[in-house]
Design a protein around this motif. Structure first.
Motif, PDB file in Angstrom:
ATOM      1  N   ARG A   1       0.861  -1.181   0.000  1.00  0.00           N
ATOM      2  CA  ARG A   1       0.000   0.000   0.000  1.00  0.00           C
ATOM      3  C   ARG A   1       0.900   1.235   0.000  1.00  0.00           C
ATOM      4  NH1 ARG A   1      -2.623   0.223   5.989  1.00  0.00           N
ATOM      5  NH2 ARG A   1      -3.036  -1.956   5.545  1.00  0.00           N
TER       6      ARG A   1
ATOM      7  N   GLY B   1       2.875  -6.059  12.914  1.00  0.00           N
ATOM      8  CA  GLY B   1       2.468  -5.262  11.753  1.00  0.00           C
ATOM      9  C   GLY B   1       3.148  -3.898  11.759  1.00  0.00           C
TER      10      GLY B   1
ATOM     11  N   TYR C   1       2.486  -9.367   3.015  1.00  0.00           N
ATOM     12  CA  TYR C   1       1.678  -8.174   3.291  1.00  0.00           C
ATOM     13  C   TYR C   1       0.192  -8.549   3.378  1.00  0.00           C
ATOM     14  CZ  TYR C   1      -1.055  -4.017   2.110  1.00  0.00           C
ATOM     15  OH  TYR C   1      -2.004  -3.028   2.098  1.00  0.00           O
TER      16      TYR C   1
ATOM     17  N   ASN D   1      -2.094  -8.230   6.592  1.00  0.00           N
ATOM     18  CA  ASN D   1      -3.310  -7.417   6.520  1.00  0.00           C
ATOM     19  C   ASN D   1      -4.507  -8.174   7.076  1.00  0.00           C
ATOM     20  OD1 ASN D   1      -3.222  -4.833   5.686  1.00  0.00           O
ATOM     21  ND2 ASN D   1      -3.698  -5.228   3.543  1.00  0.00           N
TER      22      ASN D   1
ATOM     23  N   ASP E   1      -6.513  -7.346  10.556  1.00  0.00           N
ATOM     24  CA  ASP E   1      -7.940  -7.083  10.453  1.00  0.00           C
ATOM     25  C   ASP E   1      -8.746  -8.006  11.375  1.00  0.00           C
ATOM     26  OD1 ASP E   1      -9.259  -5.206   8.639  1.00  0.00           O
ATOM     27  OD2 ASP E   1     -10.505  -6.966   8.179  1.00  0.00           O
TER      28      ASP E   1
ATOM     29  N   GLU F   1      -8.470   2.090   8.667  1.00  0.00           N
ATOM     30  CA  GLU F   1      -8.380   1.232   7.484  1.00  0.00           C
ATOM     31  C   GLU F   1      -9.602   1.430   6.583  1.00  0.00           C
ATOM     32  OE1 GLU F   1      -6.064  -0.189   6.239  1.00  0.00           O
ATOM     33  OE2 GLU F   1      -6.472  -2.157   5.384  1.00  0.00           O
TER      34      GLU F   1
ATOM     35  N   SER G   1      -8.455  -7.113   3.724  1.00  0.00           N
ATOM     36  CA  SER G   1      -8.810  -6.453   4.990  1.00  0.00           C
ATOM     37  C   SER G   1     -10.329  -6.493   5.088  1.00  0.00           C
ATOM     38  CB  SER G   1      -8.358  -4.990   5.000  1.00  0.00           C
ATOM     39  OG  SER G   1      -6.988  -4.884   4.790  1.00  0.00           O
TER      40      SER G   1
END
Ligand code: SF4
Ligand code: SF4
Length: 668
Positions: A6, A94, A114, A118, A122, A171, A186
């Motif tokens: 991201r 994270g 990643y 994620n 989440d 998020e 996510s």
């Protein structure tokens, strides 16, 4: 091909402020932790080895945290605690991965990793919230009696919840603001994005900026709050576990009694404690597991190990202040006496040293040694102890046994039972140590005779000690009379030396523990076995034989604390019973979880002043499990379970036997 990650560094122009605030939070944390450490440093030295095997200690600690195994039994707070701990572990991971990629260009926040990260962040955000809800439900709706009500509990749970809530909102707004092909990784943040009303991109950007700072401030507030709230257990708990010594209770540190100028022995003031005891008190979370599992508390005594922890904790703050003012920390003329005012004396005398509290404490508090430390002060410095102990102490001092009976009886009883005496048995290879009960208690003499019979059948060349033996010292030591204990230990060791004794078998777990683990501090180590171990070995090797067939049921086995919790021996006595064709009716509290009979820690020599007899409670538990007869492997347990008021349905008292007696009835 599009990189799997991201966009990072959106607010890099404000990082200077972020790092300034982070440094401020870290400084508050460091200062607060420093103050707490200075409290522990008011204590004496370590007293015992606290640093050896750092790798093993670290691995044990990592396993404790990762598996939450110390919270597993008896109730299930581990579930909500685990969800929160594991969730925060993922949050930390994270954050580090993100920082490493952003600041050092490492590929730690990209690719397949990643996406997994994620997803983990989440889902664990939701699981942490579930954990917080369960914790709040337990604290404010179920309200378990043992749980302490801390003023900061609400703040702590709010901070814990605020982190995932702000993270999920952040998020969600990010995904609503900018299209992201990896958004389904996510799922919760993505759902939050779907719920947000459509607004201008600038509005989303402003919202995102606000949430980004909000999330950061929550995280920093969490850090800064650690030293001033129950969150401090995040620091002190692992420290207490890391420095814990599982030998602390089973091999108490001997007092140095040679200092002729000493005016005080034992612990009468805060600073008399070793630093680990102060760390333990500070690490206490007030969870109350020790209290709920303490047989003294459960049978209505005024002893709560949790309250002892919290009372010592409450004295730590004035203790440090007094030290800074140049006065004796926690002590001085005006300070309340530790044993008596801070901690009730009757609570100290109610302890059976069973270690059930220690077995259930999630942060490894060493309850038993600190209780003995305070008993030592009362006995050796203040000469203050329950009056009925005077007889036992005098008996030990003058006759070498707490019954106060003639030492000559050691020989007379042996001759009566036709037991070989060591001095007259040059071929003897192992000393059968009867303990004081095996000589002076007619009921327990039957156990020693049964054991002797089994050894004869197995062809073991054994003998019992004569007049030269005295009590092993366990009761004197655990009652705080270290002076008397050391005298007894030295007398026995000198006698063993003279008689060339190297191997000992005993049926008493208290003698077993003291001879095996505490005597080495005073002289050469001895090879000491409990009779359940030796008999089990003799059965396995075929030296003892049982007739085939014959089944008996409805026998409950009571694990002696000094055998199971102190020495981990739970299998051997059961092997003996099973080999004898017995089906054991197990109670819920068995093995290392067993309920105490009430006789340990010298309690057998004290009157039952409060609450219900623990022996009755224990017999009730075994009978509820279906036992019509009880087997055990300890003289104190035998006495305490026999002298209770529990009766069978026909009104007869329940029969209690040692495993050796049961085996002697069966072997050929
Ligand atoms: S050792 Fe046993 S009796 Fe003593 S405080 Fe702990 S649980 Fe209670
Ligand atoms: S001493 Fe241990 S078990 Fe007892 S309340 Fe404190 S943390 Fe909980």
């Amino acid at each position: 091909m599009m990189e799997v990650t991201r966009p990072l560094g959106t607010y890099s122009h404000t990082y200077w402020l972020m790092y300034l605030l982070t440094a401020a939070a870290a400084a508050v944390l460091a200062w607060g932790v420093g103050v707490r450490i200075s409290r522990w440093r008011t204590g004496r030295g370590a007293g015992r080895d606290r640093m050896s095997h750092p790798w093993r200690r670290s691995l044990d600690l990592a396993a404790d945290v990762a598996t939450q195994r110390r919270l597993r039994s008896p109730s299930h707070p581990w579930l909500f605690h685990g969800l929160i701990v594991w969730g925060f572990g993922i949050f930390l991971l994270g954050t580090f991965c993100l920082m490493l990629q952003e600041h050092f260009g490492l590929p730690t926040f990209s690719g397949g990793w990643y996406l997994i990260l994620n997803l983990g962040l989440d889902l664990f955000s939701v699981l942490v919230l579930v954990g917080v809800i369960l914790a709040a439900w337990r604290r404010w709706v179920l309200r378990p009696e043992e749980l302490s009500r801390a003023r900061t509990s609400g703040l702590v749970l709010a901070l814990v919840a605020a982190l995932p809530v702000s993270g999920l909102l952040l998020e969600g707004v990010r995904l609503a603001r900018e299209p992201d092909p990896w958004a389904p990784w996510s799922p919760v943040g993505y759902s939050v994005a779907g719920l947000l009303p459509g607004v201008e991109t600038e509005t989303f950007s402003a919202l995102h900026l606000g949430l980004w700072w909000g999330h950061l401030l929550v995280a920093l507030g969490f850090l800064a709050a650690i030293p001033f709230t129950r969150l401090f257990h995040l620091v002190a708990g692992p420290a207490a576990l890391f420095f814990a010594d599982r030998d602390a209770a089973r091999a108490l540190v001997p007092l140095d009694l040679s200092d002729e100028d000493a005016t005080s022995f034992g612990v009468g003031r805060i600073e008399d404690f070793y630093w680990k005891r102060l760390l333990d008190a500070d690490a206490c979370t007030g969870c109350g597991r020790c209290q709920s599992q303490c047989p003294a508390w459960q049978s209505g005594k005024s002893l709560s190990p949790k309250e002892i922890s919290e009372s010592i904790q409450s004295r730590l703050i004035p203790g440090v202040r007094e030290a800074r003012q140049g006065r004796s920390p926690g002590g001085g003329e005006d300070a309340p006496a530790l044993a008596g005012e801070v901690v009730q004396e009757k609570a100290l005398w109610a302890c059976t040293t069973c270690r059930s509290c220690e077995a259930h404490c999630p942060v490894g508090v060493e309850h038993v040694p600190r209780i003995i430390d305070m008993r030592r002060f009362l006995v050796l410095t203040k000469a203050r102890f329950p009056s009925e102990l005077l007889t036992a102490f005098r008996g030990l001092e003058h006759n070498g046994n707490p019954f106060g009976l003639e030492s000559r009886e050691r020989v007379d009883r042996a001759v009566e039972a036709q037991l070989p005496i060591w001095a007259d048995t040059p071929e003897a290879e192992i000393l059968l140590w009867p303990g004081c009960n095996g000589v002076y208690d007619p009921r327990y003499r039957q156990v020693i005779e049964a054991l002797a019979e089994l050894l004869k059948r197995a062809g073991i060349r054994f003998a019992v000690p004569g007049e030269e033996a005295v009590c092993c010292g366990d009761a004197a030591r655990r009652l705080g009379n270290e002076y008397l204990c050391q005298e007894l230990v030295v007398r026995n060791l000198e006698a063993f030396e003279r008689m060339g004794i190297r191997r000992i078998v005993t049926a008493c777990p208290h003698c077993f523990n003291t001879l095996r683990h505490e005597y080495p501090a005073f002289g050469d180590g001895l090879e000491v076995v409990h009779h359940s171990e030796l008999l089990s070995e003799l059965l396995s090797s075929g030296r003892l034989r049982l007739p085939s067939g014959g089944k008996e049921s409805a026998i409950g086995f009571h694990d002696p604390c000094y055998l199971a919790r102190y020495n981990g021996i739970t299998t051997e006595p059961r092997q003996l019973l099973r080999a004898a064709g017995i089906h054991i009716e197990e109670s819920d509290r068995k093995g290392k979880d067993a309920f105490c009979c009430g006789g340990g820690g010298g309690r057998i020599w004290l009157e039952e002043q409060e609450g219900r007899p623990m022996g009755d409670e224990r017999v009730g538990q075994l009978m509820a499990a279906g036992a019509l007869k009880i087997a055990t492997a300890c003289p104190f347990c035998l006495t305490m379970l026999t002298q209770g008021n529990a009766k069978l349905a026909d009104g007869m008292p329940i029969q209690v036997q040692d495993v050796a007696e049961i085996l002697a009835e069966k072997t050929i």
